[in-house]
Design a protein around this motif. Sequence first.
Motif, PDB file in Angstrom:
ATOM      1  N   ASN A  35       2.604 -15.422  -1.600  1.00 13.81           N
ATOM      2  CA  ASN A  35       2.428 -14.647  -2.478  1.00 13.81           C
ATOM      3  C   ASN A  35       3.022 -12.724  -2.471  1.00 13.81           C
ATOM      4  O   ASN A  35       2.915 -12.562  -1.092  1.00 13.81           O
ATOM      5  N   SER A  54       2.698  -8.708  -3.847  1.00 16.97           N
ATOM      6  CA  SER A  54       2.062  -7.860  -4.653  1.00 16.97           C
ATOM      7  C   SER A  54       2.921  -6.570  -4.298  1.00 16.97           C
ATOM      8  O   SER A  54       3.519  -6.307  -3.538  1.00 16.97           O
ATOM      9  N   THR A 109       2.414 -16.128  -7.452  1.00 12.50           N
ATOM     10  CA  THR A 109       2.673 -16.310  -6.576  1.00 12.50           C
ATOM     11  C   THR A 109       4.209 -17.044  -6.259  1.00 12.50           C
ATOM     12  O   THR A 109       4.807 -16.635  -7.727  1.00 12.50           O
ATOM     13  N   CYS A 111      -0.532  -5.933   4.428  1.00  4.27           N
ATOM     14  CA  CYS A 111      -0.198  -7.439   3.575  1.00  4.27           C
ATOM     15  C   CYS A 111      -1.435  -8.164   4.078  1.00  4.27           C
ATOM     16  O   CYS A 111      -2.057  -7.821   4.583  1.00  4.27           O
ATOM     17  N   ARG A 130       0.295 -12.624   1.667  1.00  8.63           N
ATOM     18  CA  ARG A 130       0.383 -12.415   0.731  1.00  8.63           C
ATOM     19  C   ARG A 130       1.086 -10.675   0.697  1.00  8.63           C
ATOM     20  O   ARG A 130       0.281  -9.547   1.733  1.00  8.63           O
TER      21      ARG A 130
END
Length: 414
Positions: free
Chosen positions: A253, A255, A280, A311, A333
């Motif tokens: 993922n 962000s 994702t 992260c 992520r």
Amino acid sequence: MSLLAWKPKQVIIPDELKAYLPIYEAGEAIHTYIERAFDHNGQRNTWLHSHAVAEQAQRLARQYGANEELAILAGWLHDLSTVIPDAEKWTLACQYGLATVEAERQVPFLLHQRLSAWIAQYVLGYEQWELLHAIECHTTLRGDLELLDKLVFVADKLSWADSDAAPYIAVMRKSVEVSLEQAIHVYIEAMLGEPGKLTVIHPWLEAARRTLAAEEYWRSLPALAAPIHWGPVIARFQPRRVLRPDQQALVSNVSIVPMVGDQLVMIRLTDGRWELPGGTLEPEEAPMDGLQREVAEEMGGTLLDYHLFGCFACESSALTAYRPHIPHPYFIRMAGYGQVKLDGKPLNPADGEQIETVDIVTIEQAEQRFRSTGRDDLADFYRMGYYAWQQSQSGEAFIDTEKTGLLYSRSENE
């Protein structure tokens, strides 16, 4: 096999180093070889220092939960290239393709950390990433700090001979009982707090100072500093400017704290929730390709740049992965901030979350909106991203020659 008992099968010493590194005797213990190398160059005191660093590093590793064998090895190996005269260090660093900065040209002794890591890897055959990383920055630290980096750095300073130890070393000894970060802070402030204290200021030291400040800021954000529960997933945020090799393989993922100038972009779903931008990755999709796609789908925008500031290390209790192609049960992520250009409407693909509102707000407004809906985790996340952006804009900003943290820039990819 114990790392300390491991012996190189073959040691090939480059011609330019044969005057400084003795021939390795088959089956010789590595610490014996290193001791012999220092004695070969009349540097008995440097070996005594290295041995002391190894012992101190082992104690700190036990105290802070690091790998004791890697800590000992780093102590033995960290100063090995000091056997090379300073006058030759710059030439060798350039010959070996090591990244160099102006501070190292002015004070070639600083290159001994990079050269020691090079010898450990390419002459003696060590491949452990954490070990090489810690050796490479044991004098200056760097922006992408690991636990072993901090530990070996502190062990090195605490093991200076009494004749070399500055007054702040006593303060470091007390501070290390509280945290490695506090001991490092004592050193950095002693070095950078007084103009002219250092002949040159290595950009890695400045980068480390900023990283430690970011870590301290992160700890002040209670929701982000604590484990976060996202359904079956427990996510633990880690401030980072570079992902470790083992983390890169687990990215599923991406962000973003999206920004337009000094303001932030927020997205609200059709069910009324303010949500975290990003998503994702698709099968075989590169992280930055995925993020560009998400910015278009969720904001109708274009990604202009992206800077990593951390992260989420995630662990899922679900029996199967959220999507078949992503790592399970552990995954990463990525978390960064970046400038976006809002030049359209959200694409809202049928199989994705439906975005109702895209808004540009101040950090205070973003925080208030998230907290009012019970999303303290996202309020803290936006705060952390905004802080990282502020760091980059401050008057203390340094030139990072390796572009640590910058993962994408549209101007470089067009």
